[in-house]
Each structure stands twice: as C-alpha cells, then as structure tokens.
Enzyme design. Structure first.
Site, PDB file in Angstrom:
ATOM      1  N   ASN A  52      -0.304  -7.209  -4.477  1.00 51.11           N
ATOM      2  CA  ASN A  52       0.531  -6.017  -4.662  1.00 51.11           C
ATOM      3  C   ASN A  52       1.835  -6.083  -3.872  1.00 51.11           C
ATOM      4  O   ASN A  52       2.411  -5.055  -3.526  1.00 51.11           O
ATOM      5  CB  ASN A  52      -0.249  -4.763  -4.280  1.00 51.11           C
ATOM      6  CG  ASN A  52      -1.563  -4.652  -5.039  1.00 51.11           C
ATOM      7  OD1 ASN A  52      -2.616  -4.663  -4.439  1.00 51.11           O
ATOM      8  ND2 ASN A  52      -1.513  -4.591  -6.357  1.00 51.11           N
ATOM      9  N   VAL A 108       6.596  -3.929  -1.140  1.00 54.66           N
ATOM     10  CA  VAL A 108       5.214  -3.495  -1.292  1.00 54.66           C
ATOM     11  C   VAL A 108       5.081  -2.552  -2.481  1.00 54.66           C
ATOM     12  O   VAL A 108       5.842  -1.601  -2.614  1.00 54.66           O
ATOM     13  CB  VAL A 108       4.736  -2.782   0.004  1.00 54.66           C
ATOM     14  CG1 VAL A 108       3.320  -2.249  -0.155  1.00 54.66           C
ATOM     15  CG2 VAL A 108       4.827  -3.727   1.206  1.00 54.66           C
ATOM     16  N   CYS A 109       4.095  -2.823  -3.320  1.00 54.08           N
ATOM     17  CA  CYS A 109       3.804  -1.975  -4.475  1.00 54.08           C
ATOM     18  C   CYS A 109       2.599  -1.109  -4.106  1.00 54.08           C
ATOM     19  O   CYS A 109       1.465  -1.581  -4.091  1.00 54.08           O
ATOM     20  CB  CYS A 109       3.487  -2.869  -5.674  1.00 54.08           C
ATOM     21  SG  CYS A 109       3.058  -1.956  -7.154  1.00 54.08           S
ATOM     22  N   LEU A 110       2.868   0.139  -3.756  1.00 56.71           N
ATOM     23  CA  LEU A 110       1.829   1.059  -3.288  1.00 56.71           C
ATOM     24  C   LEU A 110       2.197   2.455  -3.777  1.00 56.71           C
ATOM     25  O   LEU A 110       3.350   2.885  -3.630  1.00 56.71           O
ATOM     26  CB  LEU A 110       1.782   1.011  -1.746  1.00 56.71           C
ATOM     27  CG  LEU A 110       0.756   1.869  -1.024  1.00 56.71           C
ATOM     28  CD1 LEU A 110      -0.663   1.467  -1.388  1.00 56.71           C
ATOM     29  CD2 LEU A 110       0.950   1.746   0.494  1.00 56.71           C
ATOM     30  N   SER A 168      -2.361  -3.146 -10.551  1.00 58.48           N
ATOM     31  CA  SER A 168      -0.929  -3.026 -10.299  1.00 58.48           C
ATOM     32  C   SER A 168      -0.390  -4.322  -9.692  1.00 58.48           C
ATOM     33  O   SER A 168       0.149  -4.323  -8.597  1.00 58.48           O
ATOM     34  CB  SER A 168      -0.683  -1.836  -9.353  1.00 58.48           C
ATOM     35  OG  SER A 168       0.683  -1.587  -9.222  1.00 58.48           O
TER      36      SER A 168
END
Length: 158
Positions: A84, A91-93, A126
C-alpha cells in the site's frame, strides 16, 4: 497566523507531551534554524512480534495550506517495499484520503499509529505497487524475506 500553523503548533505540543513509545516526529529545521511546521520527519517502529520488528521506518509528512481540512501527504522513502505504498513512497491509507476517511479531527498520533498498523496489515484491495502486492498475495515467503531485508536498512538510531 494561519489555521494550519495554529493547529500544527498544537499538534507539536501534544506530541511532545504524549507520543507512542519508539516513535518520533518533529518539524524540519530550515537553514536559518527556524522550524518549518508544514514539513515533518517521523519514524515508525515496526510492531513487536511482526516481520516489521527491528526497523524504524522514516516518514515525511507535508501539510498542505488547507490542513486540517485536507490531509497531509505522508511518504516513506521512494521504492519502499509495501503493498500500500506507491513507488514514489506515498502511503495509500483511507484516513489520509480526503475522499475516504480523512477528518480534520485526526491527529498526528492517529496518523502515525495508522501507518504502523498498515505496515503489518496491508489492504490487498488497495494495491499501490505491484511487486509487493503480488508477493503479499501469492508468495508470503518472498514477501517476508523482502520485508525482513528492508528492516535491516532502517535500524533504530541509538
């Protein structure tokens, strides 16, 4: 003083009073020695008992002019190995995504704890980088080896 800077001064005060053990977060110092509250460096320790243990992973947080209405941009170093994290390090959060779970009440402490949680519990729905996502999904031994190798590159500073 802008709403952003007032909020960031308050975040800094709260962080200095109460932050999770093993973490650090501080504004970057300018060439003149002044603090830039819009740019922070942080370190996220790998949680004990996980394959991330033993590393303290560097983050850079950039707070946009619209903060706290908009979330900060949170980045690991480029090419950080995690399903992620984009190749750029971003950062993909969901709590860092304005159109998902970002709320102005989310604090710096909640952000770094959320990133620590993401390290050991990636979201396979994701993916942000294919190699880490593929290994996490299809080759857990390879994934673990790469994470353990990465931990050695980011030892805790003593």
């Amino acid at each position: 003083m802008s709403l952003r800077n007032i909020r960031l001064q308050e975040e800094r005060k709260q962080w200095r009073k109460d932050h999770p053990f093993g973490f650090f977060a501080r504004p970057i110092k300018g060439a003149d020695g002044s603090l830039d509250l819009t740019q922070w460096r942080a370190g996220i320790p790998g949680r004990a008992g996980t394959i991330w243990e033993g590393g303290v992973y560097p983050l850079k947080l950039t707070f946009p002019p619209e903060y706290p209405s908009k979330p900060p941009i949170v980045k690991f170093p480029a090419n950080f190995y995690h399903p992620n994290v984009y190749p750029s390090g971003t950062v993909c959060l969901s709590i860092l995504n304005e159109s998902q779970d970002w709320k102005p009440a989310i604090t710096l402490k909640q952000i770094v704890l959320g990133v620590q949680e993401l390290l050991d519990t990636p979201n396979p729905d994701s993916p942000a980088q294919e190699p880490a996502w593929k290994a996490f999904s299809k080759d857990p031994k390879l994934y673990e080896k790469k994470v353990l190798d990465q931990a050695k590159r980011f030892p805790p500073s003593v």
